[in-house]
Design a protein around this motif. Structure first.
Motif, mmCIF file in Angstrom:
data_model
loop_
_atom_site.group_PDB
_atom_site.id
_atom_site.type_symbol
_atom_site.label_atom_id
_atom_site.label_comp_id
_atom_site.label_asym_id
_atom_site.label_seq_id
_atom_site.Cartn_x
_atom_site.Cartn_y
_atom_site.Cartn_z
ATOM 1 N N LEU A 4 0.801 -1.215 0.000
ATOM 2 C CA LEU A 4 0.000 0.000 0.000
ATOM 3 C C LEU A 4 0.842 1.276 0.000
ATOM 4 N N PRO A 5 1.850 1.414 0.872
ATOM 5 C CA PRO A 5 2.622 2.664 0.847
ATOM 6 C C PRO A 5 3.289 2.933 -0.498
ATOM 7 N N GLU A 6 3.829 1.885 -1.128
ATOM 8 C CA GLU A 6 4.485 2.070 -2.417
ATOM 9 C C GLU A 6 3.490 2.516 -3.490
ATOM 10 N N CYS A 10 3.326 6.067 -5.453
ATOM 11 C CA CYS A 10 3.194 6.122 -6.904
ATOM 12 C C CYS A 10 2.037 7.037 -7.292
ATOM 13 N N ARG A 11 0.910 6.906 -6.611
ATOM 14 C CA ARG A 11 -0.249 7.755 -6.911
ATOM 15 C C ARG A 11 0.106 9.229 -6.732
ATOM 16 N N GLN A 12 0.743 9.532 -5.610
ATOM 17 C CA GLN A 12 1.122 10.916 -5.350
ATOM 18 C C GLN A 12 2.126 11.427 -6.378
ATOM 19 N N GLY A 215 8.135 4.843 0.603
ATOM 20 C CA GLY A 215 7.981 3.401 0.416
ATOM 21 C C GLY A 215 9.231 2.639 0.826
ATOM 22 N N THR A 216 9.196 1.340 0.592
ATOM 23 C CA THR A 216 10.309 0.470 0.940
ATOM 24 C C THR A 216 10.875 -0.153 -0.328
ATOM 25 N N ASP A 220 12.347 -4.519 -6.226
ATOM 26 C CA ASP A 220 11.683 -4.055 -7.437
ATOM 27 C C ASP A 220 11.118 -2.647 -7.371
ATOM 28 N N PHE A 221 10.693 -2.199 -6.188
ATOM 29 C CA PHE A 221 9.959 -0.945 -6.133
ATOM 30 C C PHE A 221 10.857 0.272 -6.278
#
Length: 271
Positions: A4-6, A10-12, A215-216, A220-221
């Motif tokens: 969710l945080p990632e 991304c949305r922001q 995020g963490t 991959d992220f």
């Protein structure tokens, strides 16, 4: 896997670039994602993006005639780029904007999703059984306690169930339970109201802090601008099995729960 945080980061990250922008075109290079990409996706051409929202781990780009749903799957990334940037391997989808920018989805494992939803998003099967968003008033103290009564499943499994609450993925479940002093294997129905209320507040704090940190980044992220997230530097138990506890120096224990790594402190999380 982005949690969710990632996805919120991304949305922001993409919102300022796509909000109120007209869609010039869509390019689908690979239709074989988690679900085949429908030809209906072309209907978004010429429409204005009126809102950029998130529900659980789904990104929702809303227009007056439908919603573009994007999901990052296991290893997907979405970046804002110049529309003429050279295509790389696994660049499966571009949303071209009138501004000359594009949203580009890269997904090596193709577990992500690209769906065009013309009806009410909340009526779609993907959303009908989802629990509340953890960072809203729909996830108050008392909620987890009421939902957990007579549940024998381990508490970590319980809070990771998207039908109970969305977005508490493996990383953040490990971290939240450690901070709450609750052993991940404890049956959900055996945890007291007081401890659940503490856990609820910790879940909110951990997720909010992860969003603030970007995020963490594990494997991959990366954020929409390509920068890594920094919450990995804050991890107290996840990925630290066999290392000393940051609080008491006891060796952290690592086990498997539902095929996922669970790390906890036998002393700080005694029950």
């Amino acid at each position: 896997m982005p949690e969710l945080p990632e996805v919120e980061v991304c949305r922001q990250g993409i919102e300022p670039h796509v909000l109120n922008q007209n869609v010039a075109d869509v390019i689908v290079r690979n239709k074989q994602m988690r679900w085949p990409v429908s030809e209906d996706i072309a209907e978004i051409r010429g429409l204005k993006i009126l809102a950029v929202e998130r529900r659980a781990k789904y990104l929702l780009l809303k227009t007056e005639k439908g919603t573009l749903l994007l999901h990052l799957g296991m290893s997907g990334t979405i970046r804002v780029i110049d529309a003429n940037l050279a295509v790389k391997k696994h660049d499966h989808f571009d949303l071209l904007l009138a501004s000359g920018k594009a949203l580009r989805l890269n997904d090596p494992r193709r577990f992500g999703a690209i769906l065009w939803l013309k009806d009410d998003v909340n009526a779609h099967p993907l959303f009908q059984s989802l629990g509340p968003e953890p960072l809203t008033d729909e996830f108050p103290t008392g909620y987890l306690y009421e939902k957990s009564r007579n549940k024998a499943v381990p508490i970590k499994t319980f809070i990771m169930n998207n039908q109970i609450v969305v977005g508490v993925g493996n990383i953040y479940a490990n971290e939240s339970l450690f901070q709450a002093g609750i052993r991940p294997t404890t049956p959900a129905g055996k945890v007291s109201r007081k401890r659940y209320d503490t856990l609820t507040q910790i879940i909110k704090t951990v997720l909010a802090k992860a969003i603030t940190q970007g995020g963490t980044t594990l494997k991959d992220f990366t954020q929409s601008d390509g920068k890594p997230g920094y919450f990995a530097q804050e991890l107290q138990v996840y990925g630290r099995g066999g290392q000393p506890c940051v609080s008491c120096k006891t060796t952290l224990k690592e086990i498997k729960q539902g095929g996922r790594a669970t790390v906890y402190c036998p002393k700080c999380q005694a029950r």
